[in-house]
Design an enzyme around this catalytic site. Structure first.
Site, short mmCIF file in Angstrom:
data_model
loop_
_atom_site.label_atom_id
_atom_site.label_comp_id
_atom_site.label_asym_id
_atom_site.label_seq_id
_atom_site.Cartn_x
_atom_site.Cartn_y
_atom_site.Cartn_z
N ASP A 163 17.64 -20.79 -22.08
CA ASP A 163 17.73 -20.43 -20.72
C ASP A 163 16.87 -19.34 -20.35
O ASP A 163 16.99 -18.38 -20.64
CB ASP A 163 19.15 -20.36 -20.51
CG ASP A 163 19.54 -19.86 -19.11
OD1 ASP A 163 18.57 -19.65 -18.40
OD2 ASP A 163 20.64 -19.83 -18.67
N PHE A 183 25.05 -16.10 -19.75
CA PHE A 183 25.31 -16.68 -18.28
C PHE A 183 24.22 -17.63 -18.25
O PHE A 183 23.21 -17.60 -18.42
CB PHE A 183 24.97 -15.52 -17.36
CG PHE A 183 25.33 -15.87 -15.77
CD1 PHE A 183 26.64 -15.88 -15.55
CD2 PHE A 183 24.53 -16.51 -15.04
CE1 PHE A 183 27.01 -16.42 -14.22
CE2 PHE A 183 24.78 -16.74 -13.82
CZ PHE A 183 26.11 -16.86 -13.37
N LYS A 226 14.92 -18.64 -10.81
CA LYS A 226 14.97 -17.36 -10.29
C LYS A 226 13.46 -17.35 -9.83
O LYS A 226 13.02 -17.40 -8.66
CB LYS A 226 15.29 -16.29 -11.20
CG LYS A 226 16.90 -16.25 -11.48
CD LYS A 226 17.24 -14.87 -11.69
CE LYS A 226 18.84 -14.87 -11.37
NZ LYS A 226 19.79 -15.48 -12.65
C1 LIG Z 1 20.74 -16.52 -12.48
C2 LIG Z 1 21.01 -17.15 -13.95
C3 LIG Z 1 21.47 -18.35 -13.92
C4 LIG Z 1 22.12 -19.20 -12.77
O1 LIG Z 1 20.85 -19.42 -11.90
P1 LIG Z 1 21.50 -19.89 -10.16
O2 LIG Z 1 20.32 -20.26 -9.43
O3 LIG Z 1 22.41 -18.88 -9.62
O4 LIG Z 1 22.20 -21.21 -10.30
C5 LIG Z 1 21.31 -19.23 -15.22
N1 LIG Z 1 20.73 -18.58 -16.28
C6 LIG Z 1 20.42 -17.22 -16.29
C7 LIG Z 1 20.06 -16.73 -17.45
C8 LIG Z 1 20.73 -16.58 -15.09
O5 LIG Z 1 20.20 -15.37 -15.21
#
Ligand SMILES: *Cc1c(COP(=O)(O)O)cnc(C)c1O
Length: 407
Positions: free
Chosen positions: A226, A141, A255
């Site tokens: 990420d 994700f 986050k």
């Molecule tokens: C939450 C998340 C995102 C997206 O972040 P947003 O602030 O919702 O755009 C991207 N990568 C990972 C691994 C995430 O957990």
């Protein structure tokens, strides 16, 4: 359920909000630490931390002070000017990591969008137009923009939004042979979450990340980590790559960085950052003084070695607690996985697809916990969690399971 004096209720959501979410039946109005209260004054133990965002819990005093101090000085000035908080924050992130340069934006998705655009631009600048393929993992994700859902490996998030950006291939996470087969000279970037979050709380094997690093070096591709969810102390190291001993070329963070204030960062090296020049990429709000002031305060706290050591200790305690529950309900759960304070309680085959029934009952019992997919109950609590929260959480989880099983 309308509390006196409140003119909006949960029903208002259905009346006036675009229905991309299906929020809980109650409306939280106040939070402190790991506790939340709703419109009716009911208290909940919050072990969800706003999806791994509230690393320091709800409304931590130091961050509230940093925010209000900066709010009196300068909120926003545009990127035609720089500002002191953002430069301080960039300096700290660069000093603490492999990176030489930082770019700031407002969400994890935007940080990844910047990372993928930078990887394409860097490859184009250095190797010509044909080195543009991106390799990422199934169940990954990376955000909700069209580019980031396309790089993410979950069809449910791209379905209906075609045509998608081309030259993106997906491989099985942790499959070294698949990575060897997929990564060639036409690849500009390999993108991976060191611990997959939304996909089900799955840590990468150390050998897998090491192999990705080698393959990227062999084929002149950039390795993008990420760390939006697993970074910033979540697994007990400042960044997850430090736990694995594998350095990426680009790292994204969000986050926890703002503890709820929208701010995100993309970190990279000098040689790669050069491919972004004035005008090639940008943002109106990214790196604004208000968000940066908050992130400075959050970063100063999380980066303390004693803070990180405490995350490891609390992670072990939470894991032991979840393992006790899994052991007592062997029919319901297959086990516990994850790292640090990023843990998943995995449903058994017998109860496949039914994790949401437990998290829904947990809300009735006053416990906020999350899902990661259909088969994993996700625990990503505030990193300031204390023993008493772990104990209360176990009690409420057991109560929830009992009520659910006897329905
Ligand atoms: C939450 C998340 C995102 C997206 O972040 P947003 O602030 O919702 O755009 C991207 N990568 C990972 C691994 C995430 O957990």
């Amino acid at each position: 359920m309308t509390a006196v004096g409140n003119s909006v209720t949960r029903q208002t959501f259905d009346e006036v909000m675009v229905p991309v979410f299906a929020p809980a039946s109650f409306i939280p109005v106040r939070g402190k630490g790991l506790e939340v209260w709703d419109q009716d004054g009911r208290r909940y133990l919050d072990l969800s931390a706003g999806i791994a965002v509230l690393a320091l819990g709800h409304t931590p005093d130091a961050v509230v002070d940093a925010l209000t101090e900066q709010a009196k000085k300068l909120w926003h000035i545009s990127n035609y000017f720089t500002n002191e908080p953002v430069l301080q924050l960039a300096r700290k992130l660069v000093n603490a990591t492999f990176a030489d340069k930082a770019f700031f934006c407002n969400s994890g998705g935007e940080a990844n969008e910047a990372a993928f655009k930078l990887a394409r631009k860097w490859a184009q600048d250095n190797y010509g137009p044909n080195k543009n393929r991106i390799v990422s993992c199934f169940h990954a994700f990376h955000g909700r923009t069209l580019f980031t859902v396309s790089v993410g490996g979950q069809e449910k998030y791209t379905h209906g939004f075609e045509p998608l950006p081309p030259k993106i291939d997906h491989i099985e996470f942790n499959d070294i042979e698949a990575a060897k087969a997929a990564i060639g000279d036409d690849v500009c970037a390999v993108v991976v979450e060191p611990v997959q979050g939304e996909g089900g709380i799955l840590p990468a094997d150390p050998a897998y990340l090491k192999t990705l690093r080698q393959l990227c070096d062999e084929h002149n591709a950039l390795l993008v980590f990420d760390e939006v969810q697993c970074g910033l102390g979540r697994i007990g190291k400042l960044f997850a790559y430090m736990e694995y001993g594998v350095e990426p070329d680009i790292l994204t963070s969000a986050k926890a960085l703002g503890n709820g204030f929208p701010i995100a960062a993309m970190l990279t090296t000098d040689k790669i950052a050069k491919s972004f020049t004035p005008g090639t990429h940008g943002t109106t709000y990214g790196g604004n003084p208000l968000g940066a002031a908050v992130a400075n305060c959050v970063f100063d706290t999380i980066s303390q070695p004693a803070f990180l050591a405490n995350v490891v200790e609390k992670g072990e305690k939470l894991r032991a607690s979840l393992e006790r529950v899994a052991t007592d309900y062997p029919d319901v759960f297959a086990g516990v996985r994850g790292k640090g304070l990023m843990l998943g309680l995995v449903m058994s085959d017998k109860y496949h697809g039914r994790a949401a029934e437990i998290t829904a009952e947990a809300q009735n019992q006053g416990l906020l916990i999350l899902l990661a997919g259909y088969d994993v109950i996700r625990y990503v609590p505030a990193l300031v969690i204390e023993d008493q929260h772990i104990e209360e959480g176990e009690k409420l989880l057991r109560q929830s399971i009992e009520v659910w099983l006897n329905k």
